[in-house]
Design an enzyme around this catalytic site. Structure first.
Site, PDB file in Angstrom:
ATOM      1  N   GLU A 165       0.806  -1.219   0.000  1.00  0.00           N
ATOM      2  CA  GLU A 165       0.000   0.000   0.000  1.00  0.00           C
ATOM      3  C   GLU A 165       0.843   1.274   0.000  1.00  0.00           C
ATOM      4  OE1 GLU A 165      -2.995  -0.303   3.064  1.00  0.00           O
ATOM      5  OE2 GLU A 165      -3.915  -2.027   2.124  1.00  0.00           O
ATOM      6  N   GLU A 349      -5.912  -7.945  -0.550  1.00  0.00           N
ATOM      7  CA  GLU A 349      -6.611  -7.689   0.724  1.00  0.00           C
ATOM      8  C   GLU A 349      -8.049  -7.282   0.439  1.00  0.00           C
ATOM      9  OE1 GLU A 349      -4.974  -4.897   3.543  1.00  0.00           O
ATOM     10  OE2 GLU A 349      -2.945  -5.686   3.259  1.00  0.00           O
TER      11      GLU A 349
HETATM   12  O1  IFM Z   1      -4.900  -3.598   8.712  1.00  0.00           O
HETATM   13  C1  IFM Z   1      -4.714  -2.959   7.488  1.00  0.00           C
HETATM   14  C2  IFM Z   1      -3.519  -3.520   6.769  1.00  0.00           C
HETATM   15  O2  IFM Z   1      -2.362  -3.391   7.514  1.00  0.00           O
HETATM   16  C3  IFM Z   1      -3.306  -2.823   5.447  1.00  0.00           C
HETATM   17  N1  IFM Z   1      -4.517  -2.743   4.691  1.00  0.00           N
HETATM   18  C4  IFM Z   1      -5.717  -2.335   5.334  1.00  0.00           C
HETATM   19  C5  IFM Z   1      -5.930  -3.115   6.608  1.00  0.00           C
HETATM   20  C6  IFM Z   1      -7.223  -2.663   7.312  1.00  0.00           C
HETATM   21  O3  IFM Z   1      -7.158  -1.316   7.635  1.00  0.00           O
END
Ligand code: IFM
Length: 441
Positions: A165, A349
């Site tokens: 990210e 994710e």
């Molecule tokens: O927990 C986070 C993760 O570390 C990175 N992506 C989003 C998730 C939820 O906020």
């Protein structure tokens, strides 16, 4: 959802990250900028930190048993830079290397494909002292670190991603100040965002030279919805979209940054930034989408990027995030059609936080199952429309440290009692045991 509704070789997995679960105090890891950010009043709810977290450092065997028992194919985890090289460069922590070696073998013993991420937000403090992501040398430091850890475990990785990210590492942490190092400075932001991509490309090149395969980039995306169709609000939403969803993809896949971002950041980028795109645009083998929600955007007065985020009308998760599965479809299609053009895409994710409680030994998280179902439906539509979606990782295996929000927000398929470290698989985990039962790989 059922495995048979997806292509035969489609992979299902769960995701976590090192600092959020391991227990950073164990095994000789060095201090990170998250430790000091969390220790500074006002940054993190109740000043909570990741020193113990889920104590996965000691419980990983049992945690992996849960993943395998549910029938998942792959596990996305991250490596803590400071556990491997406590000061970020220089002396290597052998205990750290041994730990990730054991972790890798424990995945393989259970038939789980290891999907590693090199950086998921805990920068060694010694690098932060030198300016962290603002320092152009970070590309070399990151490349060296990639080599050290992959020399040890690279032979057994299914895939390796570089920086989780980039928007969060760059914008959220240097412009909005919500994550470590907690800066609110446009020059710092521009430099960090550019150096993140230089570090990404440098690490991909180094790992490619070592003979590693299946190297990827993982970006997060948030659907940008103008609050209405007035030209100024539509333009503000386009700016938000460019900063959030197009800057990093543009660098990696088009070797250029969007004009809508350059209008604010160009004057703050480091000298010679235009010469770095051959490194930044180093080819990758796959690309990951982290997707959770949309934002509602309207124009605002003041300095660039002149916009506000306002609360929207849709149902929300425990994070207050609107549930908008259509956005996942949009980003898979955009990624394929405009950027990646044929290489495999993974949802790296997706998931929701929910105020889960254990009652009579059970956690009824029907809302999470519904959330995931709606997003799986969006993924299926994208596959039917021709997108090469190859797998889907649910965030997260278990409740964990949700950064500035501490331990309150529960994203797990497995409930964690943070007092006792007892794990209780939620109904969503049982749902996967059913849906993934026919393991066909
Ligand atoms: O927990 C986070 C993760 O570390 C990175 N992506 C989003 C998730 C939820 O906020």
């Amino acid at each position: 959802m059922n495995r048979s509704q997806f292509p035969d070789d489609f992979l299902f997995g769960v995701a976590t990250s090192a600092y959020q679960i391991e227990g950073h105090k164990f095994g000789g890891a060095g201090s990170t900028h998250w430790d000091t950010f969390a220790a500074t009043p006002g940054n993190v709810v109740r000043a909570e930190h990741g020193q113990l977290a889920c104590n996965h450092y000691h419980n990983y065997e049992a945690d992996f048993d849960l993943i395998a028992a549910a029938g998942f194919d792959t596990y996305r985890f991250s490596i803590s830079w400071a556990r491997v090289i406590p000061d970020g460069f220089g002396a290597v922590n052998q205990d750290g290397l041994d730990y990730y070696d054991r972790l890798t073998d424990a995945m393989l013993e259970r038939g789980l494909k290891p999907a590693a991420t090199l950086y998921h937000w805990e920068l060694p403090s010694a690098l932060d002292d030198l300016g962290g992501w603002r320092n152009p040398d970070i590309a070399k430091w990151f490349g060296d670190y990639a080599e050290v850890i992959m020399n040890r475990i690279g032979d057994r990785m299914f895939s390796v991603a570089t920086i989780n990210e980039p928007w969060c590492v760059g914008w959220l942490s240097h412009f909005l100040g919500a994550h470590a190092p907690g800066l609110r400075d446009i020059r710092a932001t521009a430099r960090a965002m550019h150096h993140i991509l230089c570090a990404h490309g440098t690490a991909v090149n180094r790992m490619r030279d070592m003979g590693l395969k299946n190297l990827g980039a993982v970006c997060n995306f948030e659907f940008s919805n103008p609050t209405d169709e007035t030209p100024e609000n539509v333009a503000a939403a386009a700016r938000y979209d460019a900063i959030y969803n197009r800057f990093f993809m543009g660098g990696i896949f088009h070797k250029k940054y969007p004009d809508l971002v350059l209008e604010g950041l160009e004057q703050h980028l480091p000298k010679g930034w235009q010469d770095d795109f051959d490194v930044i645009g180093t080819p990758v083998d796959w690309c990951g989408i982290n997707y959770y929600t949309r934002s509602n955007i309207r124009a605002a007065k003041g300095a660039w990027p002149n916009l506000d985020t306002v609360e929207g009308p849709l149902d929300k998760t425990q994070m207050g995030w609107e549930i908008y599965p259509e956005g996942l479809y949009e980003f898979i299609m955009r990624m394929h059609n405009e950027y990646t053009k044929g290489i495999p895409i993974y949802v790296t994710e997706n998931g929701m936080s929910n105020a889960d409680v254990v009652a009579n030994g059970e956690v009824n998280d029907a809302a999470r199952i519904a959330y995931l179902e709606s997003h799986f439906d969006a993924a299926k539509i994208a596959i039917a429309a021709g997108a090469p979606l190859a797998g889907y990782y649910v965030w997260s295996l278990m409740d964990n440290y949700e950064w500035a929000l501490g331990y309150e927000k529960r994203f797990g398929l497995v409930h964690v009692d943070f007092e006792t470290q007892v794990r209780t698989p939620k109904n969503s985990m049982k749902y996967f045991s059913e849906a993934l039962r026919q393991k066909i790989k």
